[in-house]
Motif scaffolding. Structure first.
Motif, PDB file in Angstrom:
ATOM      1  N   GLU A  10      21.942  37.318  40.907  1.00 50.88           N
ATOM      2  CA  GLU A  10      22.557  38.640  40.857  1.00 50.88           C
ATOM      3  C   GLU A  10      23.915  38.540  40.180  1.00 50.88           C
ATOM      4  OE1 GLU A  10      20.890  40.550  45.028  1.00 50.88           O
ATOM      5  OE2 GLU A  10      22.739  39.411  45.070  1.00 50.88           O
ATOM      6  N   ILE A  11      24.582  37.406  40.371  1.00 54.45           N
ATOM      7  CA  ILE A  11      25.896  37.166  39.770  1.00 54.45           C
ATOM      8  C   ILE A  11      25.879  35.828  39.054  1.00 54.45           C
ATOM      9  CG2 ILE A  11      27.187  38.542  41.451  1.00 54.45           C
ATOM     10  CD1 ILE A  11      27.916  35.883  42.841  1.00 54.45           C
ATOM     11  N   ARG A  12      26.795  35.688  38.109  1.00 49.02           N
ATOM     12  CA  ARG A  12      27.005  34.409  37.441  1.00 49.02           C
ATOM     13  C   ARG A  12      28.487  34.090  37.518  1.00 49.02           C
ATOM     14  NH1 ARG A  12      22.386  36.362  35.013  1.00 49.02           N
ATOM     15  NH2 ARG A  12      23.292  37.739  33.450  1.00 49.02           N
ATOM     16  N   THR A  13      28.855  32.902  37.077  1.00 48.02           N
ATOM     17  CA  THR A  13      30.237  32.448  37.276  1.00 48.02           C
ATOM     18  C   THR A  13      31.255  33.363  36.600  1.00 48.02           C
ATOM     19  OG1 THR A  13      29.951  30.942  35.395  1.00 48.02           O
ATOM     20  CG2 THR A  13      29.619  30.032  37.594  1.00 48.02           C
ATOM     21  N   ARG A  14      30.838  34.049  35.533  1.00 49.53           N
ATOM     22  CA  ARG A  14      31.787  34.937  34.848  1.00 49.53           C
ATOM     23  C   ARG A  14      32.132  36.178  35.680  1.00 49.53           C
ATOM     24  NH1 ARG A  14      27.032  36.280  31.691  1.00 49.53           N
ATOM     25  NH2 ARG A  14      26.450  38.468  31.984  1.00 49.53           N
ATOM     26  N   HIS A  15      31.362  36.436  36.745  1.00 51.45           N
ATOM     27  CA  HIS A  15      31.628  37.586  37.598  1.00 51.45           C
ATOM     28  C   HIS A  15      32.602  37.253  38.737  1.00 51.45           C
ATOM     29  CE1 HIS A  15      27.392  38.750  36.179  1.00 51.45           C
ATOM     30  NE2 HIS A  15      28.247  39.530  35.547  1.00 51.45           N
ATOM     31  N   TRP A  16      33.246  36.089  38.676  1.00 54.27           N
ATOM     32  CA  TRP A  16      34.041  35.612  39.816  1.00 54.27           C
ATOM     33  C   TRP A  16      35.127  36.606  40.226  1.00 54.27           C
ATOM     34  CZ3 TRP A  16      39.289  34.743  39.792  1.00 54.27           C
ATOM     35  CH2 TRP A  16      39.916  34.726  38.547  1.00 54.27           C
ATOM     36  N   ARG A  73      37.539  40.049  44.126  1.00 51.18           N
ATOM     37  CA  ARG A  73      38.244  41.304  44.382  1.00 51.18           C
ATOM     38  C   ARG A  73      37.564  42.096  45.503  1.00 51.18           C
ATOM     39  NH1 ARG A  73      37.914  44.222  39.371  1.00 51.18           N
ATOM     40  NH2 ARG A  73      39.307  42.639  38.546  1.00 51.18           N
ATOM     41  N   LYS A  74      36.233  42.117  45.459  1.00 47.99           N
ATOM     42  CA  LYS A  74      35.488  42.828  46.496  1.00 47.99           C
ATOM     43  C   LYS A  74      35.695  42.188  47.873  1.00 47.99           C
ATOM     44  CE  LYS A  74      31.113  42.763  48.670  1.00 47.99           C
ATOM     45  NZ  LYS A  74      30.102  41.743  48.975  1.00 47.99           N
ATOM     46  N   GLU A  75      35.657  40.843  47.924  1.00 53.03           N
ATOM     47  CA  GLU A  75      35.824  40.154  49.208  1.00 53.03           C
ATOM     48  C   GLU A  75      37.263  40.260  49.721  1.00 53.03           C
ATOM     49  OE1 GLU A  75      33.573  39.237  51.104  1.00 53.03           O
ATOM     50  OE2 GLU A  75      31.867  39.310  49.739  1.00 53.03           O
ATOM     51  N   LEU A  76      38.232  40.308  48.812  1.00 57.28           N
ATOM     52  CA  LEU A  76      39.624  40.536  49.231  1.00 57.28           C
ATOM     53  C   LEU A  76      39.754  41.886  49.923  1.00 57.28           C
ATOM     54  CD1 LEU A  76      41.686  39.222  46.172  1.00 57.28           C
ATOM     55  CD2 LEU A  76      41.827  38.356  48.508  1.00 57.28           C
ATOM     56  N   ALA A  77      39.155  42.923  49.321  1.00 56.82           N
ATOM     57  CA  ALA A  77      39.220  44.265  49.911  1.00 56.82           C
ATOM     58  C   ALA A  77      38.501  44.310  51.250  1.00 56.82           C
ATOM     59  CB  ALA A  77      38.623  45.286  48.943  1.00 56.82           C
ATOM     60  N   ALA A  78      37.292  43.712  51.299  1.00 53.32           N
ATOM     61  CA  ALA A  78      36.529  43.700  52.554  1.00 53.32           C
ATOM     62  C   ALA A  78      37.283  42.935  53.635  1.00 53.32           C
ATOM     63  CB  ALA A  78      35.150  43.076  52.321  1.00 53.32           C
ATOM     64  N   GLY A  79      37.877  41.798  53.263  1.00 51.79           N
ATOM     65  CA  GLY A  79      38.648  41.011  54.221  1.00 51.79           C
ATOM     66  C   GLY A  79      39.857  41.761  54.749  1.00 51.79           C
TER      67      GLY A  79
END
Length: 438
Positions: A330-336, A341-347
């Motif tokens: 679903e993701i590749r390394t270029r989507h890091w 950013r999404k996990e920072l917001a969720a956290g």
């Protein structure tokens, strides 16, 4: 001698291809390969991309090796990598490697990853050379095309739309018995059974047993057709699955099982236990830095597991989602950056919610606003860092060519423990004057 087309004619052709790539592709499917290739070379690469991905794959794979190298590179760095990989995987390994080696390193690595599948996955069992048609094709179109490709065993006909999404699967016998002028949409009834390319072999076998399939289409996450598992491969997969089940009963296999030898279990587990011991000592060292603070306010030690536990859970959630994304592509390394950013917001938002609950509980228990503020602030900070780390660690390992499944959890545990202890004890040391316990 053939007269070259005028500028007006070329412009009209380019406009038609640009506005109606699907209709143009249908026309090109019935043209000689040389004419199709000449046309592809005469138009802009952006228009050529739209046309190539809508061509019948059997036609596309005939003209791709004959393209000029510059055009091939331009096209396969422009088109969606998943669609490009579907075309390149139709060649034999030597041709595929040769074509991919022409591409820039970053694109080449991405194509190699997309074309390769784990040994126990559905993608590993599939044949990418699947004959496809669209709903507006007639029975006669299908039969004429099949007669041209005599070296391919065909049981079912896969129907796709202009974006390669699987629409239907029709048995060849049903098509052979239909009227020649009938359209395929008239023969398509039920929703097609398909499976994701990264699904385990066990799921393939389950579908074979429950649906009694002659063949099984393989799709990507967007439902685009990648290939098909033919009946002999389905039977072989079922036999292999049964064999491994018997081996598990006797403790055989590459990975540890319930009945594996003790020596095997020790060899697999001990190195990671030693590494984990080292990380535990690192976390203990961090706590020791605040020994004087803990000795003054011993209740801090009570809440250390709370902060570390919550940050650890947050990191594990982010790690699980990211690992799944990498495994299913679903993701590749270029989507890091997007993932982090999404996990920072969720956290942050989860941390704020948990911090409020924690602070209220600590205040009611200890009657200390200072301690409630400190543990709440530490909770937010540590959960934000844990979420970002849970996403960044496996992506970083993947970009370094390492297996993220092997060591991500140990690295993450170290990060969450250290950050949790540092944030909580560090704030307590800075604000020790506010810690008046009731």
């Amino acid at each position: 001698m053939k007269k070259p087309p005028s500028k007006v004619t070329r412009n009209l052709v380019a406009e038609f291809l640009s506005q109606y790539p699907e209709e143009a592709a249908n026309l090109l499917n019935s043209m000689p390969e040389e004419d199709t290739l000449d046309l592809i070379h005469s138009i802009s690469s952006s228009i050529a991309c739209d046309v190539i991905i809508k061509l019948n794959p059997d036609i596309a794979v005939e003209i791709i090796p004959k393209m000029e190298e510059a055009l091939f590179i331009e096209l396969f760095t422009r088109i969606d990598a998943s669609l490009g990989a579907g075309l390149l995987s139709r060649f034999d390994k030597e041709t595929t490697d040769s074509l991919i080696s022409k591409l820039p390193l970053k694109s080449a690595n991405e194509y190699r990853e997309l074309i390769s599948y784990p040994q126990d996955s559905a993608g590993h069992l599939m044949d990418p050379n699947v004959t496809t048609f669209q709903m507006n094709h007639t029975v006669n179109d299908v039969l004429k095309h099949i007669r041209r490709i005599r070296n391919r065993r065909i049981i079912d006909i896969c129907i796709i739309d202009g974006e390669k999404h699987l629409q239907a699967v029709i048995p060849l016998q049903e098509i052979a018995m239909a009227q020649p002028n009938q359209h395929l949409r008239e023969l398509s009834h039920d929703q097609p059974v398909s499976i994701h390319s990264m699904a385990p072999r066990e799921d393939v076998v389950n579908l074979l047993e429950t649906k009694k399939l002659a063949s099984l289409p393989i799709v990507d996450l967007d439902g685009r057709l990648l290939g098909i598992i033919r009946h002999d491969a389905l039977v072989a997969a079922a036999q292999q699955e049964a064999t491994e089940d018997i081996q598990v009963m006797f403790g055989a296999g590459r990975d540890e099982r319930a009945l594996s030898r003790v020596s095997f279990a020790i060899r697999k587990r001990l190195p990671w236990l030693e590494i984990n011991l080292g990380t535990a000592f690192l976390a203990a060292f961090v706590v020791s830095l605040f020994e004087s603070t803990i000795s003054k306010i011993t209740v801090l030690a009570v809440f250390l597991p709370v902060v570390a536990g919550q940050s650890g859970n947050t990191g594990s959630q982010a790690l699980a989602v990211t690992m799944r994304g990498l495994a299913l592509r679903e993701i590749r390394t270029r989507h890091w950056l997007r993932v982090v950013r999404k996990e920072l917001a969720a956290g942050f938002f989860n941390g704020c919610a948990v911090a409020v609950s924690t602070s209220v509980f600590v205040y009611l228990w200890m009657s200390s606003l200072g301690l409630a503020f400190i543990i709440g602030s530490a909770m937010v900070f540590s959960m934000v860092i844990a979420g970002a780390s849970g996403a960044l660690i496996p992506i970083t390992l993947k970009s370094m060519g390492q297996d993220p499944a092997q060591s991500s959890s140990i690295i993450l545990t170290t990060v969450t423990d250290v950050v949790g202890f540092l944030s909580f004890l560090g704030l307590a040391k800075l604000l020790i004057g506010t810690l008046q316990l009731g």
